[in-house]
Design a protein around this motif. Structure first.
Motif, mmCIF file in Angstrom:
data_model
loop_
_atom_site.group_PDB
_atom_site.id
_atom_site.type_symbol
_atom_site.label_atom_id
_atom_site.label_comp_id
_atom_site.label_asym_id
_atom_site.label_seq_id
_atom_site.Cartn_x
_atom_site.Cartn_y
_atom_site.Cartn_z
ATOM 1 N N TYR A 186 69.338 -10.611 26.195
ATOM 2 C CA TYR A 186 67.469 -10.277 25.984
ATOM 3 C C TYR A 186 67.355 -11.752 25.289
ATOM 4 N N TYR A 187 66.200 -12.104 26.147
ATOM 5 C CA TYR A 187 65.014 -13.477 25.544
ATOM 6 C C TYR A 187 63.955 -12.997 24.746
ATOM 7 N N GLY A 188 63.898 -13.268 23.703
ATOM 8 C CA GLY A 188 63.193 -12.440 22.547
ATOM 9 C C GLY A 188 63.479 -10.702 23.113
ATOM 10 N N MET A 189 62.174 -10.128 22.408
ATOM 11 C CA MET A 189 62.053 -8.475 23.205
ATOM 12 C C MET A 189 62.554 -8.012 24.313
ATOM 13 N N ILE A 190 62.176 -8.925 25.186
ATOM 14 C CA ILE A 190 62.628 -8.720 26.417
ATOM 15 C C ILE A 190 64.056 -8.714 27.276
ATOM 16 N N GLU A 191 64.162 -8.106 27.605
ATOM 17 C CA GLU A 191 65.507 -7.578 28.341
ATOM 18 C C GLU A 191 66.269 -8.838 29.559
ATOM 19 N N ALA A 192 67.052 -9.463 29.637
ATOM 20 C CA ALA A 192 66.467 -10.556 30.310
ATOM 21 C C ALA A 192 67.477 -10.057 31.991
ATOM 22 N N ASN A 193 68.876 -9.367 31.440
ATOM 23 C CA ASN A 193 70.066 -8.973 32.255
ATOM 24 C C ASN A 193 70.564 -7.554 31.893
ATOM 25 N N ARG A 194 71.514 -7.043 32.510
ATOM 26 C CA ARG A 194 71.960 -5.823 32.534
ATOM 27 C C ARG A 194 73.525 -5.808 33.592
ATOM 28 N N TYR A 195 74.452 -5.388 32.636
ATOM 29 C CA TYR A 195 75.873 -6.338 33.576
ATOM 30 C C TYR A 195 77.031 -4.639 32.891
ATOM 31 N N GLY A 196 77.275 -4.422 33.917
ATOM 32 C CA GLY A 196 78.478 -3.422 34.319
ATOM 33 C C GLY A 196 79.307 -4.207 33.034
ATOM 34 N N HIS A 197 79.978 -3.017 31.419
ATOM 35 C CA HIS A 197 80.751 -4.339 31.103
ATOM 36 C C HIS A 197 82.374 -3.641 30.350
ATOM 37 N N CYS A 198 83.752 -4.154 30.781
ATOM 38 C CA CYS A 198 84.360 -3.644 29.615
ATOM 39 C C CYS A 198 85.509 -5.143 29.261
ATOM 40 N N GLN A 199 85.962 -4.321 27.703
ATOM 41 C CA GLN A 199 86.980 -5.758 27.580
ATOM 42 C C GLN A 199 87.870 -5.082 26.442
ATOM 43 N N VAL A 200 88.707 -5.357 27.056
ATOM 44 C CA VAL A 200 90.555 -4.820 26.646
ATOM 45 C C VAL A 200 91.289 -5.780 25.690
ATOM 46 N N ASP A 201 91.515 -5.128 24.724
ATOM 47 C CA ASP A 201 92.711 -5.696 23.854
ATOM 48 C C ASP A 201 93.558 -5.568 24.213
ATOM 49 N N VAL A 227 76.456 0.902 24.197
ATOM 50 C CA VAL A 227 75.407 -0.020 24.880
ATOM 51 C C VAL A 227 75.532 -1.445 23.923
ATOM 52 N N TYR A 228 76.200 -2.776 24.497
ATOM 53 C CA TYR A 228 76.057 -3.900 24.257
ATOM 54 C C TYR A 228 74.890 -4.250 24.511
ATOM 55 N N LYS A 229 75.347 -5.632 23.483
ATOM 56 C CA LYS A 229 73.378 -6.312 22.943
ATOM 57 C C LYS A 229 74.478 -7.670 22.769
ATOM 58 N N ASN A 230 73.427 -8.400 23.371
ATOM 59 C CA ASN A 230 74.357 -9.914 23.412
ATOM 60 C C ASN A 230 72.669 -10.944 23.576
ATOM 61 N N GLY A 231 71.893 -11.838 22.885
ATOM 62 C CA GLY A 231 70.627 -12.333 22.748
ATOM 63 C C GLY A 231 70.471 -12.022 21.613
ATOM 64 N N GLN A 232 68.832 -12.884 21.186
ATOM 65 C CA GLN A 232 68.326 -12.781 19.670
ATOM 66 C C GLN A 232 67.095 -11.998 20.405
ATOM 67 N N GLN A 233 68.102 -10.801 19.678
ATOM 68 C CA GLN A 233 66.561 -9.196 20.181
ATOM 69 C C GLN A 233 65.700 -8.711 19.199
ATOM 70 N N GLY A 234 64.509 -8.826 19.731
ATOM 71 C CA GLY A 234 63.203 -9.112 18.862
ATOM 72 C C GLY A 234 63.268 -7.727 17.879
ATOM 73 N N LEU A 235 63.235 -7.719 16.527
ATOM 74 C CA LEU A 235 63.213 -6.646 15.549
ATOM 75 C C LEU A 235 62.640 -5.375 15.618
ATOM 76 N N LEU A 236 61.222 -5.293 16.422
ATOM 77 C CA LEU A 236 60.853 -4.158 17.607
ATOM 78 C C LEU A 236 61.179 -3.769 18.071
ATOM 79 N N ASP A 237 61.842 -4.206 19.104
ATOM 80 C CA ASP A 237 62.371 -3.328 19.921
ATOM 81 C C ASP A 237 63.864 -2.640 19.684
ATOM 82 N N MET A 238 64.117 -3.154 18.602
ATOM 83 C CA MET A 238 65.731 -2.737 17.668
ATOM 84 C C MET A 238 65.329 -1.323 17.124
#
Length: 225
Positions: A153-168, A48-59
């Motif tokens: 994330y938007y604050g503590m709320i999950e805003a969107n979910r994406y299938g993700h792949c990164q290749v370096d 699971v990868y996370k993007n945005g300012q996630q709330g400390l409580l949720d973390m």
């Protein structure tokens, strides 16, 4: 590699398929040289990868635990490591430049940082991998793949979910550790509607699988002469 292992990675990722890294494309003559290429694939477990300012409580409370079992389940079906290796080996074989695959546990923590020659204008790989030349290869293809679910994330709320792949991807000249090729591909496929549909988690599998497929296809296009 044990594909059942699972970890949560907190990372800042863009939602575009473009890259902010400095690209290095292959010269048209690359596939006509007689140099041998060895391949190493670094593929951590699905995450699971996370993007945005996630709330400390949720973390502190969730840590993405609700995605653990679904991702482990679909990971068994994806068989990503086999697919990635087959994608690159087939491509290079079609270019009449077969890859030499050897088993090696790649660990950057034990590699020395490469000291760039002051007078050189070349680009170099950040770690010294010249010792791989002892394995009978002239160049090293290094593929790093991260995949799974990206949550914004938007604050503590999950805003969107994406299938993700990164290749370096890198191709390194083992004579002097210089870079011949450098690319990064990121793909995110939106996960719409209800994702938690056990026992098969078809929607989750679909977007992760599509992100992987698209990322590998983009990599093949970039490697074309």
């Amino acid at each position: 590699m044990n594909r059942i292992r699972y970890f949560i990675t907190t990372i800042t990722l863009g939602l575009l398929m473009s890259s902010c890294v400095q690209r290095m494309t292959l010269q048209k003559s690359y596939y006509t040289n007689a140099k041998t290429v060895g391949a190493i694939y670094i593929i951590p477990p699905i995450s699971v990868y996370k993007n945005g300012q996630q709330g400390l409580l949720d973390m502190a409370v969730t840590k993405g635990k609700k995605y653990k079992e679904p991702l482990e389940f679909i990971d068994k079906k994806l068989n990503l490591e086999k697919g990635v290796k087959l994608s690159y080996s087939n491509f290079f074989e079609n270019q009449k430049k077969p890859l030499k695959l050897f088993d090696y546990i790649y660990d950057e923590t034990i590699l020395k940082k490469f000291q760039k020659p002051k007078s050189s204008k070349k680009k170099y790989y950040k770690y010294d991998v010249r010792h791989f030349k002892q394995k009978g290869i002239d160049e090293l293809l290094l593929i790093k793949v991260k995949y799974g679910l990206l949550i914004t994330y938007y604050g503590m709320i999950e805003a969107n979910r994406y299938g993700h792949c990164q290749v370096d991807s890198y191709i390194i000249d083992l004579n002097d550790n210089s870079l011949i090729y450098r690319e990064q591909t990121k793909v995110q496929i939106p996960l719409k509607g209800k994702w938690n549909d056990p026992p098969y988690y078809k929607k989750l599998e679909s977007v992760v699988s599509m992100a992987i497929k698209n990322a590998l296809e983009m990599e093949r296009q970039k490697l074309k002469p």
